[in-house]
Design a protein around this motif. Structure first.
Motif, PDB file in Angstrom:
ATOM      1  N   LEU A  18      93.977 -22.021 -19.573  1.00 31.16           N
ATOM      2  CA  LEU A  18      92.890 -22.790 -18.954  1.00 31.16           C
ATOM      3  C   LEU A  18      91.603 -22.684 -19.756  1.00 31.16           C
ATOM      4  O   LEU A  18      90.920 -23.694 -19.987  1.00 31.16           O
ATOM      5  N   GLY A  21      91.981 -24.711 -22.879  1.00 24.88           N
ATOM      6  CA  GLY A  21      91.938 -26.132 -22.542  1.00 24.88           C
ATOM      7  C   GLY A  21      90.517 -26.610 -22.313  1.00 24.88           C
ATOM      8  O   GLY A  21      90.121 -27.673 -22.796  1.00 24.88           O
ATOM      9  N   ARG A  22      89.730 -25.812 -21.587  1.00 26.41           N
ATOM     10  CA  ARG A  22      88.317 -26.181 -21.359  1.00 26.41           C
ATOM     11  C   ARG A  22      87.546 -26.206 -22.683  1.00 26.41           C
ATOM     12  O   ARG A  22      86.729 -27.098 -22.921  1.00 26.41           O
ATOM     13  N   ALA A  33      93.430 -30.212 -25.330  1.00 24.29           N
ATOM     14  CA  ALA A  33      93.126 -29.881 -23.934  1.00 24.29           C
ATOM     15  C   ALA A  33      94.333 -30.186 -23.052  1.00 24.29           C
ATOM     16  O   ALA A  33      94.748 -29.344 -22.238  1.00 24.29           O
ATOM     17  N   PHE A  37      96.365 -27.409 -20.853  1.00 25.13           N
ATOM     18  CA  PHE A  37      96.423 -27.547 -19.395  1.00 25.13           C
ATOM     19  C   PHE A  37      97.855 -27.777 -18.922  1.00 25.13           C
ATOM     20  O   PHE A  37      98.252 -27.251 -17.875  1.00 25.13           O
ATOM     21  N   ALA A  40      99.383 -24.429 -18.765  1.00 23.19           N
ATOM     22  CA  ALA A  40      98.920 -23.674 -17.598  1.00 23.19           C
ATOM     23  C   ALA A  40      99.676 -24.109 -16.347  1.00 23.19           C
ATOM     24  O   ALA A  40     100.097 -23.266 -15.547  1.00 23.19           O
ATOM     25  N   ALA A  50      94.569 -25.373 -12.350  1.00 30.59           N
ATOM     26  CA  ALA A  50      95.328 -25.861 -13.504  1.00 30.59           C
ATOM     27  C   ALA A  50      95.690 -27.328 -13.317  1.00 30.59           C
ATOM     28  O   ALA A  50      95.548 -28.142 -14.242  1.00 30.59           O
ATOM     29  N   GLN A  53      92.447 -29.416 -13.766  1.00 33.53           N
ATOM     30  CA  GLN A  53      92.033 -29.531 -15.163  1.00 33.53           C
ATOM     31  C   GLN A  53      92.975 -30.433 -15.953  1.00 33.53           C
ATOM     32  O   GLN A  53      92.527 -31.241 -16.774  1.00 33.53           O
ATOM     33  N   PHE A  54      94.269 -30.305 -15.707  1.00 33.67           N
ATOM     34  CA  PHE A  54      95.248 -31.155 -16.377  1.00 33.67           C
ATOM     35  C   PHE A  54      95.017 -32.613 -15.980  1.00 33.67           C
ATOM     36  O   PHE A  54      94.995 -33.515 -16.821  1.00 33.67           O
ATOM     37  N   GLU A  70      98.995 -35.219 -11.004  1.00 28.45           N
ATOM     38  CA  GLU A  70      98.426 -33.870 -11.111  1.00 28.45           C
ATOM     39  C   GLU A  70      97.302 -33.653 -10.112  1.00 28.45           C
ATOM     40  O   GLU A  70      97.204 -32.592  -9.490  1.00 28.45           O
TER      41      GLU A  70
END
Length: 126
Positions: A18, A21-22, A33, A37, A40, A50, A53-54, A70
């Motif tokens: 995570l 990815g950020r 990214a 994600f 994760a 997760a 963010q994905f 997601e």
């Protein structure tokens, strides 16, 4: 070599995946990214953050069907995630599901009255 070790570590650690990815998102590396994600989510499918963010990374890439999946999973895992509801509203409206999008945007605003994405979705469909 150091990047390879970080990459390998991220493949086994949800929180590291995570964070990376950020970082990739901030560095304008959307493909990376998405990759972090996705990892994760694979490591912990029940992790609402997760999934959020994905989903957001997929929205950035205009992969709205996948993003909707997601983001819906994020909301199912934690219905108090205003960001997930707002981005889900955006996806639904963009995919032609205006009333569903409206309900998600209103739910996001109920949790966070000044949420900019939810407010802009509602403004766009009025």
């Amino acid at each position: 070599a150091a990047l390879g070790r970080l990459d390998a570590a991220a493949m086994a650690d949800v929180e590291l995946a995570l964070r990376l990815g950020r970082l990739a998102g901030r560095l304008k590396a959307p493909d990376e990214a998405v990759r972090f994600f996705a990892r994760a989510v694979a490591l912990d499918p029940s992790n609402a953050d997760a999934r959020l963010q994905f989903g957001v990374a997929l929205v950035v890439q205009q992969q709205l069907e996948a993003a909707r999946t997601e983001l819906a999973a994020a909301v199912a895992a934690d219905p108090r995630l205003a960001d997930a509801l707002a981005y889900l509203a955006y996806c639904e409206v963009a995919l032609g599901n205006v009333e569903t999008g409206r309900r998600h945007a209103e739910a996001a605003l109920a949790l966070e009255p000044a949420h900019p994405i939810a407010a802009s979705v509602l403004a766009a469909i009025k």
